[in-house]
Motif scaffolding. Structure first.
Motif, short mmCIF file in Angstrom:
data_model
loop_
_atom_site.label_atom_id
_atom_site.label_comp_id
_atom_site.label_asym_id
_atom_site.label_seq_id
_atom_site.Cartn_x
_atom_site.Cartn_y
_atom_site.Cartn_z
N GLU A 83 64.72 57.50 -6.81
CA GLU A 83 64.87 58.86 -7.32
C GLU A 83 65.75 59.70 -6.41
O GLU A 83 66.58 60.47 -6.87
CB GLU A 83 63.49 59.52 -7.48
N LEU A 84 65.58 59.55 -5.11
CA LEU A 84 66.40 60.28 -4.15
C LEU A 84 67.86 59.86 -4.29
O LEU A 84 68.76 60.70 -4.25
CB LEU A 84 65.90 60.03 -2.73
N GLY A 85 68.09 58.56 -4.46
CA GLY A 85 69.45 58.07 -4.64
C GLY A 85 70.10 58.65 -5.88
O GLY A 85 71.27 59.03 -5.88
N LYS A 86 69.35 58.74 -6.97
CA LYS A 86 69.87 59.32 -8.22
C LYS A 86 70.17 60.79 -8.05
O LYS A 86 71.17 61.29 -8.55
CB LYS A 86 68.87 59.12 -9.36
N ALA A 87 69.30 61.48 -7.34
CA ALA A 87 69.49 62.92 -7.12
C ALA A 87 70.71 63.20 -6.27
O ALA A 87 71.42 64.18 -6.49
CB ALA A 87 68.24 63.52 -6.48
N THR A 88 71.00 62.37 -5.29
CA THR A 88 72.14 62.61 -4.42
C THR A 88 73.44 62.18 -5.07
O THR A 88 74.51 62.67 -4.70
CB THR A 88 71.97 61.88 -3.07
N GLU A 89 73.38 61.25 -6.04
CA GLU A 89 74.59 60.82 -6.74
C GLU A 89 75.04 61.84 -7.77
O GLU A 89 76.22 61.98 -8.03
CB GLU A 89 74.34 59.48 -7.43
#
Length: 90
Positions: A83-89
């Motif tokens: 989820e963090l990766g998706k949010a930062t992308e």
């Protein structure tokens, strides 16, 4: 040695969809490190102390519960990281 928790047969088999993190579960109160420490203790007991079949069964069952708890915690961290990766992308 960690305190003894009640034997919960439904947690013994991975094909059950029960999560060790349900609100009333005592396993949700354990940290990952506490579960690993108890698993190491159980392993040492299994290697050193001859046990009767009932003790052996209880120790193996407890280990299965602890492993399920650790896996669930790791899955939760993986999901949070995803989820963090998706949010930062985005």
């Amino acid at each position: 040695m960690a305190p003894s928790l009640p034997f919960i047969p439904l947690l013994l088999h991975s094909h059950y969809s029960f999560s060790p993190f349900t609100p009333l579960s005592p396993y949700s109160l354990m940290t990952y490190a506490e579960a690993i420490t108890e698993l190491e203790t159980l392993l040492a007991e299994l290697q050193e102390v001859p046990a009767d079949i009932d003790q052996l069964h209880a120790r193996v069952a407890r280990a299965e519960v602890l492993v399920a708890s650790c896996r669930a915690k790791l899955r939760g961290v993986e999901e949070q990281l995803a989820e963090l990766g998706k949010a930062t992308e985005g």
